[in-house]
Scaffold this motif. Sequence first.
Motif, mmCIF file in Angstrom:
data_model
loop_
_atom_site.group_PDB
_atom_site.id
_atom_site.type_symbol
_atom_site.label_atom_id
_atom_site.label_comp_id
_atom_site.label_asym_id
_atom_site.label_seq_id
_atom_site.Cartn_x
_atom_site.Cartn_y
_atom_site.Cartn_z
ATOM 1 N N ILE A 1234 -17.561 57.606 25.674
ATOM 2 C CA ILE A 1234 -18.186 56.281 25.518
ATOM 3 C C ILE A 1234 -19.208 56.069 26.639
ATOM 4 O O ILE A 1234 -20.327 55.588 26.429
ATOM 5 C CB ILE A 1234 -17.099 55.169 25.555
ATOM 6 N N GLY A 1235 -18.816 56.456 27.863
ATOM 7 C CA GLY A 1235 -19.749 56.321 28.987
ATOM 8 C C GLY A 1235 -21.023 57.095 28.762
ATOM 9 O O GLY A 1235 -22.125 56.614 29.032
ATOM 10 N N GLY A 1242 -25.895 49.187 29.452
ATOM 11 C CA GLY A 1242 -25.350 47.874 29.826
ATOM 12 C C GLY A 1242 -24.706 47.169 28.656
ATOM 13 O O GLY A 1242 -24.787 45.945 28.520
ATOM 14 N N HIS A 1243 -24.034 47.921 27.783
ATOM 15 C CA HIS A 1243 -23.433 47.360 26.567
ATOM 16 C C HIS A 1243 -22.234 46.470 26.928
ATOM 17 O O HIS A 1243 -21.260 46.926 27.516
ATOM 18 C CB HIS A 1243 -22.995 48.527 25.677
ATOM 19 N N MET A 1281 -21.216 54.588 34.157
ATOM 20 C CA MET A 1281 -22.311 55.147 33.349
ATOM 21 C C MET A 1281 -22.924 54.102 32.428
ATOM 22 O O MET A 1281 -24.141 54.057 32.251
ATOM 23 C CB MET A 1281 -21.804 56.349 32.545
ATOM 24 N N VAL A 1282 -22.064 53.267 31.829
ATOM 25 C CA VAL A 1282 -22.599 52.252 30.900
ATOM 26 C C VAL A 1282 -23.547 51.311 31.644
ATOM 27 O O VAL A 1282 -24.603 50.935 31.134
ATOM 28 C CB VAL A 1282 -21.443 51.468 30.234
ATOM 29 N N CYS A 1283 -23.166 50.935 32.880
ATOM 30 C CA CYS A 1283 -24.007 49.986 33.629
ATOM 31 C C CYS A 1283 -24.819 50.704 34.705
ATOM 32 O O CYS A 1283 -25.133 50.121 35.749
ATOM 33 C CB CYS A 1283 -23.124 48.929 34.280
ATOM 34 N N LEU A 1284 -25.151 51.958 34.474
ATOM 35 C CA LEU A 1284 -25.730 52.814 35.513
ATOM 36 C C LEU A 1284 -26.993 52.207 36.130
ATOM 37 O O LEU A 1284 -27.985 51.952 35.443
ATOM 38 C CB LEU A 1284 -26.060 54.183 34.897
ATOM 39 N N ASN A 1289 -28.244 43.019 37.989
ATOM 40 C CA ASN A 1289 -28.938 42.523 36.783
ATOM 41 C C ASN A 1289 -28.135 42.817 35.526
ATOM 42 O O ASN A 1289 -28.698 43.201 34.508
ATOM 43 C CB ASN A 1289 -30.308 43.200 36.627
ATOM 44 N N LEU A 1290 -26.823 42.674 35.581
ATOM 45 C CA LEU A 1290 -26.026 42.951 34.392
ATOM 46 C C LEU A 1290 -26.186 41.781 33.435
ATOM 47 O O LEU A 1290 -25.544 40.740 33.592
ATOM 48 C CB LEU A 1290 -24.557 43.142 34.780
#
Length: 1851
Positions: A1234-1235, A1242-1243, A1281-1284, A1289-1290
Amino acid sequence: MSEVVYEETATMIAAGELQSFVPFGREHCRNHPNAFNLQLRELQPASELWSSDGAAGLVGSLQEVSLQERERECWQLRKGCMRVREEDVEFEEELYTAGTVVVWSQGSRTQASNVYKAFTVDSPVQQALWCNFAVPKNKKEEEEVEQTVCIVQSSCVNVHTVTGKDFISPLPFQVSNVWATKFGLLLERKNAATDAQLGAPGEPLPTVFSMLHPVDEIAPVVCKPTGLFEGSRVQYASDANMKIVFSCCQPSVVVSYDTVQGIHSVWALRKVTPDERSTVLRCTADPVGTPLGLMASGFLTSHLRNISRLDSPGGSGATGALHSHQSRVITSSPGLHSRVHSPSISNMAALSRAHSPGMAAPSFSGASRFNTSFHSPSPRGHHGLLSSPNSTVNETVLVPEMEPIVPDLCMEQLWSETVTAGCHREMSSQASKVFLTSDLCENRYLCFLVESHQQLRCVKFIESNDTSQLIFTSVTTIPAKDAEPLQNIDAMLVLEACGSLVLYTGITRVSKVFVHGLLSPPFSLTNHLPHLSTPMDSVSTPANAGSRHLQRLDEAAMPSPVSELRGPNIKHHEASFLEDYTFQQTTPYIHALRDPVCNRVTLELSSGSMMRISIPEIATSDFVTLLTLPFNLTNLINPIKNGSYVIIQVLVKWYNIYNAPGGPSAHAEWNLFVTCFMTLMGYNTERLTWTRNLHFEVPLSPVIAAKKARPSDGGSDEVTLHFCPISSLFIEHILEHSRSILDSSAPLFPHIPSLFYVLHLLYQELQLDELQRARASLLVCLLQQLARDLQLEEYMDLYWRDYPSLISGFNETLFGQMQRPSFLRADPPCVLSWLSSCLRGEEILPFPYLPGICQRTRLLVLSYALYITEDENATSTDVSKYLAKLSAGVVCNFYLLEAASKLGHGYFDLGFTLKDLESVPFGVALPIREAIYHCREQPCSDWSEEVCLLIGRQDLTKQAHKMTLGKSKASVGSGLSLEPPATTEADEEEDGMSDIIQEVTGLIWSQDLRVQEVRRLLQSSRPVRVSVVQLPEVSDHEYIEEKENKLLQLCQRTMALPVGRGLFTLFSYHPVPTEPLPVPKLNLTGRAPPRNTMVDLNSGNIDVPPNMTSWPSFHNGVAAGLKIAPASQVDSAWIAYNKPKSPELANEYAGFLMALGLNGHLTKLATLNIHDYLTKGHEMTSIGLLLGVSSAKLGTMDMSITRLLSIHIPALLPPTSTELDVPHNVQVAAVIGIGLVYQGTGHRHNAEVLLSEIGRPPGPEMEYCTDRESYSLAAGLALGMVCLGHGSNLIGMTDLNVPEQLYQYMVGGHRRAQAGANRERHKSPSYQIKEGDTINVDVTCPGATLALAMIYLKTNNRSIADWLKPPDTWFLLDFIKPEFLLLRTLARCIIMWDEILPNTEWVKSNIPQIMRGTFDPSEDINMETMAQAQDYITAGACMALGLRFAGSANSDAFDCLYEFARNFMKIMSFAGTTGYYNLQTGLSMILLAMSMVMAGTGNLKVLQLCRFFHKRTGGEMNYGFHMAHHMALGLLFLGGGRYTLSTSNSAIAALLCALYPHFPAHSTDNRYHLQALRHLAVLAAEPRLLVPVDVDSLKPCYALIEVTYKETKWYDETTVQLMAPTMLPELHLLKRVKVKGPRYWELSVDLSKETQHLKSILSRDGVLYVKLRAGQLPYKDDPQGWKSLLASAVNHRNSGVRAFKPEAISTFTSEPALVSFAEFFCKTSEGMKHDTLVLFSAMLYECVTQEFPEMLPTYIAIEQAVSALRRGDLLQTFPLWQMRLVVELWDSRVLRGPAYSDDALLTSEFLPVMKNMVDVALDSWLKGERDDDVELCRYVFIYRGSESSMDLFLQ
């Protein structure tokens, strides 16, 4: 004999190349194993088949079948064209059909016919045709054409494309005919008799349908007839009387014939407009009929869509003729639009498909189906609701089911024949043949042959101005029995009723065609067949005016050779046909014509045989062909009244003279042309006496001498023009006798000035082509005469000066001043003087040019404007400044390449090649050569291949071809052979490392064998050496155990090797699609010296852990799969083909799948296969597959992969879903997946789930209780990884408090309540693990720390970084695991990315202050805690340093890390307080950090460290440490030295996953980190090795590269020089990469514009083609540059020339022409003067050392021109012109200053010497010292008075 006989003799031409013709397919079918033969063989047993009766039976049946098939055979021919080695090769293609076989063959004059494709189908072929379908290429409007053969059978159409696709389209009805059109196929429905019986209640059914692609539906065609009544509205083409007789693609037209009215119509075929479509589909016109119409529409559509085959012949439907009932109102109902269903479907079938329960079979007959379907009011007045008693209201059930079929094409009527009163109604006047033809003036005609009337009707048509419409003008009728067009000579061949062949151009009769050998010798052509019917004169056709006029001309010009034979009037009339009947029996006559291709056509003879003939071209010499153009052009300049008529007349006249039977050989073509030309202008050439002066091989005119057969060559050879002096005599003689009479009524007389001007411009054009210049001398005599007659003094002067020897005194003029056209300037346009003025920088007028003729003039004028006057717009906006176009509306495209440098170089993309430049005269070409030379010095690396070829840079040309180094094992590029290393063949194959490209590694590391050493360290396929000394007190049994224990220790190392090997051999192999991938075996046995006895772990003496080899074999599979290069050809079938048969290899295959994902090939695996592998439930396969597909879809958010992963993650499934038993490791892999798939996106949802999963509590039933650490770590890595790199700024995640939550996971505290969907899951606590409500930091800390690090990667966010600082009191320090300190330090440093510095001070600054100071002895300090903390923090900082400088080979960073590694090793040697395990962990991390910095460089110091650790196998050196050390080794030689690491965010994330600092303790340990993730390091690799490859030898070589760095805040713009092959720094840091001289041609890649170009070079193995300069040796042969031939010549230029030996030429250049020149002209031999020899050697030396070999011909030409001038045998002043241009270019360079004169190509010594010689020679002429130059002197003194020598000549 009648007068007519003379007319026909005078205009008769001979056909060439008579050959008998048999269709090739017929021959092929005899040997073809067609269906009948096969059936026969199946029926009879083999023994019977070959017995005598059987064989006879077989032969008999074969004869039978061939007779049947012969009746059905048909074929068609067309012209084919193909590119073969830069040239267009033309050939004929034949499509032959017989029975069930279709043969497509190709053949040409030079090559025998061969089968291209042959097809055999199931049922007899009704028709076979070629058809092109348009296939949409992409979303835009572009379409690509798919060429196909369509084979029509009774039930379907088979479509076979050229590319190999096959389609079968079923036919819903019986087809009578199929036509190929621009859009696809047009099908005509067969109208059966029952159509008519049904009568009028229903509307007639459509008869014409279209199929735009084999997979599209067949749709009815709409027609739009013209007419005054309502009938002219849009409707379906449903007229049963309309038969299509012809279709054509260009223009898109269809010709139809109305069988009732007997007239032809022409229709334009186009796509339907939306309005027309809606009109046809609308059903508002008749409310009464609507429900039924709708119902029927659905019904019909349902039929059409369900029909698969036809079986009954009965037809149905209603007829109606459009033309006869024009007043009828036609309503539109959807039924009109639906497809006509096949007459063959039974009612039961129809009913069963209608799904209507309320219908009974008997009440629904075929007729009513049709009546209702097209119900509409009709003239007979059926207006009832139910138009047939059988239809029931029940049928409305059908309405909603079907939607109507939308029509695609529309036929719009353009023209119809007028119905003539005397039309023979009883005779069908349907055209048997229709074709398009054009005449010599490009008028176009549509011709149809009406055989019953023996007429050819020609309809002239023109395109409207916007070319959207065709306008048909006049109709002309020509009597004909048959006719065929001859496309490439703009003519058609007509077979007259009397049997003679006549050639027409358009509707103008040209001549009869004499076919040599068709008639037997006693009969002559004139007194038999041609006159069996009425002679041409008696037929009144518009074409006759032309032929009469020509006849008069011909009589005047050519007295007939047969006039003496004239006897009494022999009248031929129809009766003679019968009298000659016996004659016809014996001699075959022409019965029909067929199969025209280009200028060839087949004659069908009465005897049944066929002959193929070719009709001659208008001229064979390209010179005369060029001259026949001016007639067209004159018409453009000066619109002639009735112009096209005159032009056709002139060309016809010339055609007849030239192609007369027994006419001239090609040798005399020019003289013949001039005679013809002058006659047509009105010069009287009747009393000629010049034949005795001209040495013709055959008598000149067919009119003057008796006929002879033409030579067999048919005039096809190139004209040889070797008669300059002869031609002048010849013209003088013509003129001597023609001055008396000038015929002012001659067709070309009024146009003499225009023709003269056109010929003058043509003459100027020929001057610019060395190959055509000899022909200019032929033209000049004609021009001189015309100029004299037009009293153009300046022109006469120009010709006299050009050719003084040819033109002596013409004194008289033949006619007075004519009306001179405005464009005929008084001063003659002279292209050479224009170019000369341009060089001198004078004011220049635009030069006149004619499009189509003066192409070279135009090109050279514009290039001078561009280069000399430096006008960059010369070729775009300012063309009119330099060229005056002399025609209306001819636009020529001319492309300009941007200026190559500040000089304003540009050059042309007008198909102008170096070969063309060779034929440009040397003086004219010099500036262009100079421009090319400058471009060659500094080209742009992204110029197109053609341009690079023009400027002579083969290296750049080659670069434009996409090519990689290791296409296969045996070759590198297109011919690099690999020398195998000195190991044995067996080793070679099995260690899995044989694919590293030796030639490249040999250049990178030329001084030692480090690559072989790495192979030795990483090989795992051979038994290890187990050396244990047997002590005296040890028993044998114990000794065996000892050896096995030792082997077990060694196996820990062997099992760890594949991870490193995968990195070492990364992307080095291109698999062969037919062979499985070779996987080296993992050998866990040993050999014990001295007897080499086998030691095995399976003996049972010691305990071996279960499943010990499962993960190592997984890694082995990954290592094998990673060898495959991303550019390889891999498909789903090959992946499945590699699946091993034995279950013990399943783990290896699982690894192989993961590797395919990492190199991007797993996306090709079919979804079905993925499902298949996952359902097997094999844990390893699932892990490999999930990680593989996720890596392949990195950052794509691919939904199908997301679904695949979610099934394996309980948290992503709905809370109520069934509990799936997913193995723990598979869950870990899925979470990382998933990552990867959502990397950097940023999902929100995934981030929320992963955040909660980091702290997932253990469940009640022992679920989630084992190896929790690895799952939590995976969730943390995936969240990172998702928010790498998103930092703060998420978007949309503020409510999740991600950083705070992670901080809590890191430091501990109370567990938060689970929110959302997973609340239910975690309600009941675990029964085994008592954690209470606090967070278990030991589980959650690593994941949370790395998640924070990745989210805030490179953001330099100090507040977050401060959270990660190590504690600054001893008390707090005791609470943190040392390992976590390593992670925190690493995380903190990579957040503060820009603060990382490559020095020891920075590393030590990470250690807290309390540890660095002096210690108060009173404090109770645990020294062990302190030492461990210090070592782990240092290791973490080193790790961060490694990531920061990954792949940079930064020496400061390396030195710093190396120092720490040495320190750690020192501490280890005296076993410090830290403990061995902790020190070894820290050391492993530092080693990995060093190999990251030095990735791909193969640094020796790091290699020594790795080798040192490789040898240590005892003690605490476990599986994990070995894995770390060999990973370091793999990274150090990443991809065999071709790859290095990137520092992009994505790469850092991959490295954090792969190099997580907790390595497994043993081979089955996955507790803290999943072993499979170690391979993700591959995602950080990028190719940055630049390999120069010599373009001549195609071998990798050394070259000097200059790399310029962009300015940054740490350093200014810097330039460094590297010796390639070398690793480039990361591309975003670079400004420019340049290949430096002096050994190789320079080449610069500017990264501000061409990053993509450089990336593509690097991705193709980094191959950068370089070209060695002349006289230079490669660095490998001459490292210092002292052996070069130029080195000796540095001191003094001339000494070099003297020392130059021609033998040495091969070291300077490999060009064969130069080597041969040195061989033949620079060596002493007989007849070669010493001076000449020296001169030639000097020229050669100059050209070769200055790198301009193309200048050699220029040097020689200058020398020849000068020596000819000195000898006095110069017959023309042309070479002087060239000398003048050269001198002027030199002068312009010198005037502009010394900086420019250095740029000149000709050296300063050579030119002044030559100029001086010319001046001396000319001075001696002017002084009259030479006797042989009287002519010249006379000219000079009469015309010019005395001026300076060379200028005087060439003003």
